[in-house]
Design a protein around this motif. Sequence first.
Motif, PDB file in Angstrom:
ATOM      1  N   THR A 188      -6.491   1.517   4.320  1.00 21.85           N
ATOM      2  CA  THR A 188      -7.922   1.751   4.527  1.00 21.85           C
ATOM      3  C   THR A 188      -8.693   1.595   3.220  1.00 21.85           C
ATOM      4  O   THR A 188      -9.768   0.981   3.182  1.00 21.85           O
ATOM      5  N   GLU A 189      -8.153   2.141   2.132  1.00 20.02           N
ATOM      6  CA  GLU A 189      -8.806   2.010   0.826  1.00 20.02           C
ATOM      7  C   GLU A 189      -8.885   0.550   0.394  1.00 20.02           C
ATOM      8  O   GLU A 189      -9.912   0.096  -0.133  1.00 20.02           O
ATOM      9  N   THR A 246      -4.009   3.181   0.029  1.00 17.62           N
ATOM     10  CA  THR A 246      -3.790   3.128   1.471  1.00 17.62           C
ATOM     11  C   THR A 246      -4.369   1.808   1.981  1.00 17.62           C
ATOM     12  O   THR A 246      -5.177   1.168   1.296  1.00 17.62           O
ATOM     13  N   CYS A 294       0.871  -1.182   0.000  1.00 18.13           N
ATOM     14  CA  CYS A 294       0.000   0.000   0.000  1.00 18.13           C
ATOM     15  C   CYS A 294       0.905   1.227   0.000  1.00 18.13           C
ATOM     16  O   CYS A 294       1.436   1.618   1.039  1.00 18.13           O
ATOM     17  N   SER A 342       6.665  -0.716   6.916  1.00 18.42           N
ATOM     18  CA  SER A 342       6.924   0.521   6.173  1.00 18.42           C
ATOM     19  C   SER A 342       7.799   0.260   4.946  1.00 18.42           C
ATOM     20  O   SER A 342       8.923  -0.243   5.088  1.00 18.42           O
ATOM     21  N   PRO A 343       7.284   0.641   3.740  1.00 11.91           N
ATOM     22  CA  PRO A 343       5.877   0.976   3.513  1.00 11.91           C
ATOM     23  C   PRO A 343       5.032  -0.264   3.749  1.00 11.91           C
ATOM     24  O   PRO A 343       5.519  -1.384   3.525  1.00 11.91           O
ATOM     25  N   LYS A 387       0.433   4.492  -1.243  1.00 15.44           N
ATOM     26  CA  LYS A 387       0.000   5.887  -1.156  1.00 15.44           C
ATOM     27  C   LYS A 387       0.408   6.486   0.187  1.00 15.44           C
ATOM     28  O   LYS A 387       0.260   5.853   1.236  1.00 15.44           O
ATOM     29  N   GLY A 388       0.924   7.703   0.143  1.00 15.95           N
ATOM     30  CA  GLY A 388       1.318   8.379   1.378  1.00 15.95           C
ATOM     31  C   GLY A 388       2.806   8.357   1.640  1.00 15.95           C
ATOM     32  O   GLY A 388       3.305   9.101   2.482  1.00 15.95           O
ATOM     33  N   SER A 389       3.539   7.512   0.923  1.00 17.42           N
ATOM     34  CA  SER A 389       4.991   7.476   1.072  1.00 17.42           C
ATOM     35  C   SER A 389       5.609   8.652   0.327  1.00 17.42           C
ATOM     36  O   SER A 389       5.367   8.835  -0.871  1.00 17.42           O
ATOM     37  N   LEU A 390       6.421   9.467   0.999  1.00 18.71           N
ATOM     38  CA  LEU A 390       7.022  10.642   0.381  1.00 18.71           C
ATOM     39  C   LEU A 390       7.928  10.259  -0.780  1.00 18.71           C
ATOM     40  O   LEU A 390       7.863  10.837  -1.871  1.00 18.71           O
ATOM     41  N   ALA A 442       5.897   9.070  -3.644  1.00 21.01           N
ATOM     42  CA  ALA A 442       5.168  10.183  -4.253  1.00 21.01           C
ATOM     43  C   ALA A 442       6.073  10.956  -5.210  1.00 21.01           C
ATOM     44  O   ALA A 442       5.648  11.371  -6.300  1.00 21.01           O
TER      45      ALA A 442
END
Length: 209
Positions: free
Chosen positions: A176-177, A174, A144, A198-199, A146-149, A152
């Motif tokens: 959650t998604e 994510t 998952c 992580s991730p 999304k959200g990793s700098l 991104a």
Amino acid sequence: MEKNATFWNKAAARYSKSPVKDMEAYAYTLERTKEYLNTDMAGYEFGCGTGSTAIELAPHLGHLTATDFSTNMIEIAQEKARTAEIETLDFRVETLVDIANVHPRYDVVMGFNILHLFHDIEHNLAIAHGLLNSGGLLITKTPCLKGSLILALLRPILTLGRWIGKIPYVDFLTTTELEKMVIDQGFEIIETGDYPKSPPSHFIVARKP
């Protein structure tokens, strides 16, 4: 789909020789998965790659059908299975979409490190739901991202690489998604975990009511 198959066919030999990046997380994923399996169950694994995980799990099931859309991946997997002499394991070139209208039934459907590579995750989860007997289990693990700098920042490069055929399609999700997608297709989630954290590579066990 065709571009992805070409990419993975070219990558198959290299992929087969690559070491597992996080052996501790991989081993724990296998441990948690095996807790839900028994030799009275018929299993189906989609996106099996070169078959290493299927070979680990097959002895814990009555029979396991493991599939991938890459012909070269499956050829390597079949050779591994012959060497391992596992009679309860069958490798096939196939996708969930291919099998959707055949209507076989399984007690467990598994997909590891594969859902994020689908263009339509929900559709494939719906097919997996349809393959299961009542009370059957979906067991997956999905990066998952999304959200990793760092990821991104790399996303434009990944997008360009995908269009020129150097990188396969990757969906950014994510945890959650991902869980919502599973629930929306009629599953009841009974266990989750991140291995590694992580991730997050998100492990989900879900039951078809």
